[in-house]
Design a protein around this motif. Structure first.
Motif, mmCIF file in Angstrom:
data_model
loop_
_atom_site.group_PDB
_atom_site.id
_atom_site.type_symbol
_atom_site.label_atom_id
_atom_site.label_comp_id
_atom_site.label_asym_id
_atom_site.label_seq_id
_atom_site.Cartn_x
_atom_site.Cartn_y
_atom_site.Cartn_z
ATOM 1 N N UNK A 75 -45.179 -11.218 -19.115
ATOM 2 C CA UNK A 75 -43.725 -10.583 -19.196
ATOM 3 C C UNK A 75 -44.026 -8.910 -18.830
ATOM 4 N N UNK A 76 -45.335 -8.676 -19.073
ATOM 5 C CA UNK A 76 -45.581 -7.212 -18.541
ATOM 6 C C UNK A 76 -45.748 -6.925 -17.148
ATOM 7 N N UNK A 77 -45.592 -8.020 -16.231
ATOM 8 C CA UNK A 77 -45.793 -8.012 -14.978
ATOM 9 C C UNK A 77 -44.534 -8.621 -14.193
ATOM 10 N N UNK A 78 -43.706 -7.612 -13.773
ATOM 11 C CA UNK A 78 -42.491 -8.105 -13.123
ATOM 12 C C UNK A 78 -42.557 -9.346 -12.126
ATOM 13 N N UNK A 79 -41.863 -10.167 -11.897
ATOM 14 C CA UNK A 79 -42.122 -11.241 -10.806
ATOM 15 C C UNK A 79 -42.707 -12.483 -11.453
ATOM 16 N N UNK A 80 -43.231 -12.259 -12.354
ATOM 17 C CA UNK A 80 -44.108 -13.511 -13.090
ATOM 18 C C UNK A 80 -43.092 -14.287 -13.965
ATOM 19 N N UNK A 81 -42.129 -13.576 -14.504
ATOM 20 C CA UNK A 81 -41.272 -14.569 -15.302
ATOM 21 C C UNK A 81 -39.863 -14.315 -14.824
ATOM 22 N N UNK A 82 -39.674 -13.254 -13.964
ATOM 23 C CA UNK A 82 -38.019 -13.338 -13.682
ATOM 24 C C UNK A 82 -37.805 -13.636 -12.308
ATOM 25 N N UNK A 83 -38.592 -14.399 -11.551
ATOM 26 C CA UNK A 83 -38.267 -14.591 -10.011
ATOM 27 C C UNK A 83 -37.410 -16.022 -10.311
ATOM 28 N N UNK A 84 -36.773 -16.372 -9.168
ATOM 29 C CA UNK A 84 -36.049 -17.515 -9.318
ATOM 30 C C UNK A 84 -36.523 -18.786 -9.589
ATOM 31 N N UNK A 85 -35.812 -19.708 -9.876
ATOM 32 C CA UNK A 85 -36.711 -21.096 -10.460
ATOM 33 C C UNK A 85 -36.512 -21.980 -9.325
ATOM 34 N N UNK A 86 -37.453 -22.018 -8.321
ATOM 35 C CA UNK A 86 -37.769 -23.087 -7.373
ATOM 36 C C UNK A 86 -38.953 -23.836 -7.836
ATOM 37 N N UNK A 87 -39.125 -24.905 -7.131
ATOM 38 C CA UNK A 87 -40.362 -25.619 -7.555
ATOM 39 C C UNK A 87 -41.582 -24.867 -7.376
ATOM 40 N N UNK A 88 -41.686 -24.182 -6.310
ATOM 41 C CA UNK A 88 -42.931 -23.388 -5.784
ATOM 42 C C UNK A 88 -43.184 -22.364 -7.156
ATOM 43 N N UNK A 89 -42.143 -21.811 -7.201
ATOM 44 C CA UNK A 89 -42.232 -20.584 -8.462
ATOM 45 C C UNK A 89 -42.665 -20.947 -9.686
ATOM 46 N N UNK A 90 -42.027 -22.307 -10.091
ATOM 47 C CA UNK A 90 -42.400 -22.878 -11.330
ATOM 48 C C UNK A 90 -43.974 -23.216 -11.271
ATOM 49 N N UNK A 91 -44.546 -23.903 -10.029
ATOM 50 C CA UNK A 91 -45.796 -24.302 -9.956
ATOM 51 C C UNK A 91 -46.686 -22.724 -10.256
ATOM 52 N N UNK A 92 -46.356 -22.136 -9.458
ATOM 53 C CA UNK A 92 -47.077 -20.642 -9.411
ATOM 54 C C UNK A 92 -47.180 -20.066 -10.696
ATOM 55 N N UNK A 93 -45.948 -19.967 -11.610
ATOM 56 C CA UNK A 93 -45.895 -19.541 -13.012
ATOM 57 C C UNK A 93 -46.929 -20.479 -13.933
ATOM 58 N N UNK A 94 -46.503 -21.791 -13.477
ATOM 59 C CA UNK A 94 -47.442 -22.751 -14.378
ATOM 60 C C UNK A 94 -48.884 -22.370 -14.323
ATOM 61 N N UNK A 95 -49.327 -22.505 -12.927
ATOM 62 C CA UNK A 95 -50.873 -22.065 -12.683
ATOM 63 C C UNK A 95 -51.249 -20.834 -13.158
ATOM 64 N N UNK A 96 -50.482 -19.688 -13.068
ATOM 65 C CA UNK A 96 -50.930 -18.488 -13.606
ATOM 66 C C UNK A 96 -51.072 -18.438 -15.246
ATOM 67 N N UNK A 97 -50.061 -19.234 -15.751
ATOM 68 C CA UNK A 97 -49.897 -19.314 -17.162
ATOM 69 C C UNK A 97 -51.444 -19.827 -17.653
ATOM 70 N N UNK A 98 -51.771 -21.188 -17.009
ATOM 71 C CA UNK A 98 -52.795 -21.793 -17.555
ATOM 72 C C UNK A 98 -53.991 -21.018 -17.426
ATOM 73 N N UNK A 99 -54.176 -20.324 -16.263
ATOM 74 C CA UNK A 99 -55.566 -19.241 -16.058
ATOM 75 C C UNK A 99 -55.425 -18.470 -17.031
ATOM 76 N N UNK A 100 -54.318 -17.780 -17.577
ATOM 77 C CA UNK A 100 -54.216 -16.680 -18.491
ATOM 78 C C UNK A 100 -54.594 -17.131 -19.818
ATOM 79 N N UNK A 101 -53.993 -18.266 -20.103
ATOM 80 C CA UNK A 101 -54.417 -18.931 -21.301
ATOM 81 C C UNK A 101 -55.905 -19.087 -21.478
ATOM 82 N N UNK A 102 -56.470 -19.820 -20.606
ATOM 83 C CA UNK A 102 -57.888 -20.198 -20.508
ATOM 84 C C UNK A 102 -58.492 -18.799 -20.798
#
Ligand code: NDP
Ligand code: MG
Length: 392
Positions: free
Chosen positions: A355-382
């Motif tokens: 949430x601290x990084x603009x663009x990671x959570x407030x970008x438009x919901x497209x399949x690509x953006x969802x995939x990117x957010x999903x990928x980044x969140x997995x990496x961050x969780x790890x």
């Protein structure tokens, strides 16, 4: 004959769907069945239902699938692209019952063909609710909820004016640890968490019931599916799991949906909608049940519910981040790398970091953006899990 496809056919929802379809063999033309690693089950069901194609999500499972289907004339395929290809094949009704965010892309593709989508895969709604609903509208495809609470809400709303709804209450069994002292939760094991008091479900969703991540996903799913505001949606603990949801109207009435804890009810409702056909589920004897009880859904015991509320308020890609972080935290718990209560700590840390990084959570919901957010969140969780060294 109705053309049907089942995504996640080898899982708990998939097997219950097959149970219903196999009872009425002349009524269905089975187009595609998909599974993951359980190739013996996938091949057996593809043969039993005479499917056109059987798809495993995993490339390394293709050879055994081919071998199991040799001589049957049933096509075998593997991988993500093969799942999408199977979802592109014309069908009237498609069951979306893959577990996790992997269910999103095939579900969207099925909607693009105009098929009716029976949606068990709640993660699709959590990660990309607006995209899923918009895709359905654009292609005039219908989505019917299969999650029992959402099927219950859907049924309670039939014939009602949605603007007269004041609130929606979804029920939670409380899962395996509802009666444990809060202090004992930190040392709960995966085996203990994977035992459900009422429902017989897949391992992951059963653990998510104990942590209430399942209910957290369902609160978000309720918002996305029906368009209610976050403050209209609440959860209550109902240990008997017989009332699945209640809809409260502005005249004070609460319409409750009561039924046995058997997913074949919600699956069958979605399969036959708008008709109501006889289903092979147990009939409740109310005098024998005698009592239905309720308790508050305590956010101190189940902090996942508090996080769900934050995600509903934030909107955007917060749902995709929440779900992906939850999936990794759940993997880490199952693999005994983190303790039970650490799962919510991981998810909260990931939500805060992204949430601290603009663009990671407030970008438009497209399949690509969802995939990117999903990928980044997995990496961050790890990263969070590795750095914190939380094996308690
Ligand atoms: P299961 O774990 O029992 O089954 C999941 C299915 O997805 C299996 O067919 C599995 O294949 C397949 N699968 C696993 N990983 C992948 C992947 N990466 N790509 C494609 N397919 C994959 O789950 P459930 O049936 O319990 O749940 C399915 C969905 O329904 C979930 O979203 C869940 O939240 C939802 N749901 C489930 C309920 C229930 O009662 N079980 C109730 C309400 C909602 P394989 O097993 O062959 O490896
Ligand atoms: Mg549910």
């Amino acid at each position: 004959m109705r053309r049907v496809s089942i995504f996640g056919a080898t899982g708990s929802i998939g097997q219950n769907t097959i149970d219903l379809i196999a009872r009425d063999p002349g009524a269905y033309d089975v187009v595609a069945l998909t599974g993951g690693k359980n190739i013996a089950q996938l091949a057996e069901d593809a043969k039993k239902l005479n499917a056109k194609v059987a798809v495993t999500a995993f490339e390394d499972c293709l050879a055994p699938l081919r071998a199991a289907l040799a001589g049957t004339g049933i096509e075998a395929a593997a991988g993500e692209a093969a799942l999408i290809e199977a979802a592109s094949r014309p069908a009237d009704w498609v069951m979306s019952a893959i577990v996790g965010a992997a269910g999103l892309a095939p579900g969207l593709r099925a909607l693009e063909t105009g098929a009716t989508l029976a949606l068990a895969n709640k993660e699709s709604m959590v990660c990309a609710g607006p995209l899923v609903m918009q895709t359905a509208r654009r292609h005039e495809a219908r989505i019917l909820p299969v999650d029992s609470e959402h099927s219950a809400v859907f049924q309670a709303l039939i014939g009602e004016d949605i603007s007269a709804v004041e609130r929606v209450v979804i029920t939670a069994s409380g899962g395996a640890f509802r009666d444990w002292p809060i202090e004992a939760l930190a040392s709960a094991t995966p085996d203990q968490a994977a035992t459900h008091p009422n429902w017989d479900m897949g391992q992951r969703i059963t653990i998510d019931s104990a942590s209430m991540f399942n209910k957290a996903l369902e609160l978000i799913e309720t918002k996305e599916f029906f368009g209610f505001t976050p403050d209209q949606i609440e959860a209550v603990v109902h240990p008997e799991s017989l009332i699945h949801a209640l809809v409260g109207f502005r005249d004070g009435a609460l319409m409750a949906h009561v039924g046995p804890p058997d997913m074949r009810h919600a699956i069958g409702f979605a399969l036959h909608y708008p008709d109501r056909k006889a289903l092979p589920v147990h009939r409740l004897d109310l005098a024998q049940i005698a009592t239905l009880s309720f308790r508050p859904a305590d956010e101190a015991r189940w902090p996942a519910l508090r996080l769900a509320r934050e995600v509903m308020q934030t909107g955007g890609l917060a749902g995709a981040v929440f779900n992906a972080a939850k999936e990794r935290a759940l993997d880490a718990f199952i693999e005994k790398r983190i303790g039970f209560t650490r799962m919510t700590d991981v998810v909260e840390a990931v939500l805060n970091k992204l949430s601290a990084h603009p663009g990671h959570i407030d970008a438009g919901i497209t399949l690509d953006n969802v995939r990117e957010a999903d990928h980044l969140a997995r990496q961050t969780a790890d990263d969070v899990i590795r750095q914190a060294n939380w094996n308690n």
